[in-house]
Scaffold this active site. Structure first.
Site, short mmCIF file in Angstrom:
data_model
loop_
_atom_site.label_atom_id
_atom_site.label_comp_id
_atom_site.label_asym_id
_atom_site.label_seq_id
_atom_site.Cartn_x
_atom_site.Cartn_y
_atom_site.Cartn_z
CG ASP A 24 67.57 23.18 39.06
OD1 ASP A 24 67.73 24.36 39.43
OD2 ASP A 24 66.92 22.35 39.73
NE ARG A 28 69.98 22.49 44.20
CZ ARG A 28 69.46 21.59 43.38
NH1 ARG A 28 69.52 20.31 43.68
NH2 ARG A 28 68.90 21.98 42.26
CG HIS A 41 72.65 32.37 38.93
ND1 HIS A 41 71.99 31.17 38.78
CD2 HIS A 41 71.98 33.04 39.92
CE1 HIS A 41 70.98 31.11 39.63
NE2 HIS A 41 70.96 32.23 40.34
CB SER A 70 56.71 32.29 33.50
OG SER A 70 56.34 30.94 33.45
CG LEU A 135 73.35 24.99 17.56
CD1 LEU A 135 72.72 23.60 17.75
CD2 LEU A 135 74.48 25.17 18.58
NE ARG A 198 60.91 20.83 40.96
CZ ARG A 198 61.49 20.52 42.13
NH1 ARG A 198 61.22 19.39 42.75
NH2 ARG A 198 62.35 21.36 42.67
CB ILE A 199 58.50 19.17 33.40
CG1 ILE A 199 58.48 17.65 33.11
CG2 ILE A 199 58.55 19.94 32.10
CD1 ILE A 199 59.66 17.10 32.34
CB SER A 200 60.50 23.32 36.70
OG SER A 200 60.95 22.57 37.80
C1 IPE Z 1 63.90 25.49 36.55
O1 IPE Z 1 64.65 25.51 37.70
C2 IPE Z 1 64.09 26.77 35.80
C3 IPE Z 1 65.40 26.98 35.16
C4 IPE Z 1 66.40 26.15 35.17
C5 IPE Z 1 65.53 28.22 34.47
P1 IPE Z 1 64.02 25.99 39.07
O2 IPE Z 1 65.06 25.77 40.11
O3 IPE Z 1 63.46 27.35 38.95
O4 IPE Z 1 62.80 24.97 39.25
P2 IPE Z 1 62.12 24.43 40.57
O5 IPE Z 1 61.85 25.62 41.43
O6 IPE Z 1 63.10 23.50 41.18
O7 IPE Z 1 60.89 23.74 40.11
C1 IPE Z 2 69.06 27.21 37.95
O1 IPE Z 2 69.77 27.10 39.15
C2 IPE Z 2 69.23 28.56 37.31
C3 IPE Z 2 68.02 29.37 37.27
C4 IPE Z 2 66.84 29.02 37.70
C5 IPE Z 2 68.17 30.69 36.71
P1 IPE Z 2 69.07 27.42 40.52
O2 IPE Z 2 69.28 28.86 40.83
O3 IPE Z 2 67.65 26.98 40.51
O4 IPE Z 2 69.92 26.53 41.52
P2 IPE Z 2 69.37 25.67 42.71
O5 IPE Z 2 68.36 24.73 42.14
O6 IPE Z 2 68.79 26.59 43.72
O7 IPE Z 2 70.58 24.96 43.21
MG MG Z 3 66.71 25.22 41.03
#
Ligand code: IPE
Ligand code: IPE
Ligand code: MG
Length: 256
Positions: A24, A28, A41, A70, A135, A198-200
Site C-alpha cells: 500500500d 501517496r 503503481h 475485490s 519459491l 488494517r487488513i483491508s
Molecule cells: C489494500 O490497499 C489493497 C491492496 C494493496 C491491493 P487499499 O489502499 O485498497 O486499502 P484501503 O482502501 O486503505 O483499505
Molecule cells: C496500493 O496503493 C496499490 C493498490 C491498491 C493497487 P494505493 O493505490 O492504495 O496507494 P495509496 O494508499 O492511495 O497511497
Molecule cells: Mg491504499
C-alpha cells in the site's frame, strides 16, 4: 554455545516460510512528488521485483502479494484500467524471468472478472511455472478474504448436499482445506506498507497465527533492504541464539 553451522541451522529454522504483503501507498508516493497516482503503481513494480528477488535469496517458500482487492474496482475507471494494463504487462514481461528462477506463479482471487486476455495470460503463466519449486509467488488479484471463506463454505455445502460429507464432520480443519493456499505453509509474517493498520479484507483465515508488521514506508520505497530488515526482525524477535545481529543478517542473505 552454538557454533557457526549450528547458528546457521537455527536461523534457517526460524525464518518465516510464508510471507504475505499488503503493498500500500503507491498513490501517496506519487502525490508527494507532484505526479499522478498511477506513476506510483508503475514505480511499485520495482519494489515487487526487489522483494521477489530477496525472497528467493533468503529461501522463503511462499510470498503472497496483494495486488488488487475485490474492493479496488470502486476506484476511478481510469486508475483501474491502468492497473489492469500494468497487470497484463507484468504477466507478459516478467513470467519468463520467474520461470528461469524456478518460481511458481499462482493467482488467488476471482479471476473470472478479468478480461479474457488477462485470464489467458494467467493460465499460461501458471501452466508454464507449475512444476517450479524454489519459491511460490501468489498474487492476490480481485481477492477478498471474506469471499475466500464464503467459497470454502459453499464447497462444503455442496459436499454435504451430495452426501460426501456429513454436517458433524465440518470443523476448522475441513474449512481450512478449502481456503486459498491450503496446500502451502501457513502465513507466519504479514507486512503492510503505507502506514495504515488494517487488513483491508486481505487474508483473514490465513492470518490466524501470523506476526503482523506495519510500516510507514510507502510501497515504492520498500526495497530489498527493507524486506530483509523485516525478515531479520522476525527472526530476531524470537531470540539471538547467542549470535550477533550481523551474523544473523549474513546468514539470511547468503544465497540459498
Ligand atoms: C489494500 O490497499 C489493497 C491492496 C494493496 C491491493 P487499499 O489502499 O485498497 O486499502 P484501503 O482502501 O486503505 O483499505
Ligand atoms: C496500493 O496503493 C496499490 C493498490 C491498491 C493497487 P494505493 O493505490 O492504495 O496507494 P495509496 O494508499 O492511495 O497511497
Ligand atoms: Mg491504499
Amino acid at each position: 554455545m552454538v557454533n557457526s553451522s549450528e547458528l546457521e541451522a537455527l536461523v534457517n529454522d526460524s525464518k518465516p516460510k510464508h510471507v504475505a504483503i499488503i503493498m500500500d501507498g503507491n498513490g501517496r508516493w506519487a502525490e508527494q512528488r507532484g505526479k499522478i497516482r498511477v506513476k506510483g503503481h508503475h514505480e511499485g513494480v520495482k519494489s515487487v521485483r526487489q522483494v521477489v528477488s530477496s525472497a528467493l535469496t533468503m529461501g522463503i517458500e511462499s510470498l503472497t502479494l496483494f495486488a488488487f482487492s475485490s474492493e479496488n474496482w470502486r476506484r476511478p475507471e481510469a486508475e483501474v484500467s491502468v492497473l489492469m494494463k500494468l497487470f497484463m504487462t507484468v504477466l507478459t514481461r516478467e513470467v519468463k524471468k520467474l520461470h528461469k528462477n524456478q518460481i511458481r506463479l499462482k493467482i488467488i482471487g476471482d479471476v473470472s472478472a478479468f478480461s479474457p486476455a488477462i485470464q489467458a495470460k494467467i493460465t499460461e503463466a501458471e501452466t508454464l511455472t507449475r512444476n517450479n519449486t524454489k519459491l511460490i509467488l501468489n498474487i492476490a488479484a480481485n481477492y477478498g478474504g471474506q469471499s475466500d471463506i464464503a467459497n470454502a463454505a459453499k464447497q462444503i455445502a455442496i459436499a454435504v448436499k451430495t452426501g460426501a460429507v456429513s454436517i458433524d464432520e465440518i470443523d476448522d480443519k475441513m474449512l481450512g482445506q478449502h481456503i486459498a493456499m491450503a496446500d502451502q505453509a501457513a502465513v507466519d509474517l504479514m507486512i503492510r506498507t503505507g502506514g495504515d493498520h488494517r487488513i483491508s479484507n486481505f487474508l483473514l483465515w490465513q492470518l490466524a497465527y501470523a506476526e503482523l508488521l506495519f510500516t510507514d514506508t510507502l510501497w515504492p520505497d520498500f526495497d530489498s533492504a527493507a524486506f530483509e530488515d523485516a525478515i531479520f526482525n522476525f527472526v530476531n524477535r524470537e531470540r539471538r541464539f547467542g549470535g550477533t545481529g550481523a551474523q544473523i543478517r549474513a546468514i539470511l542473505t547468503k544465497q540459498q
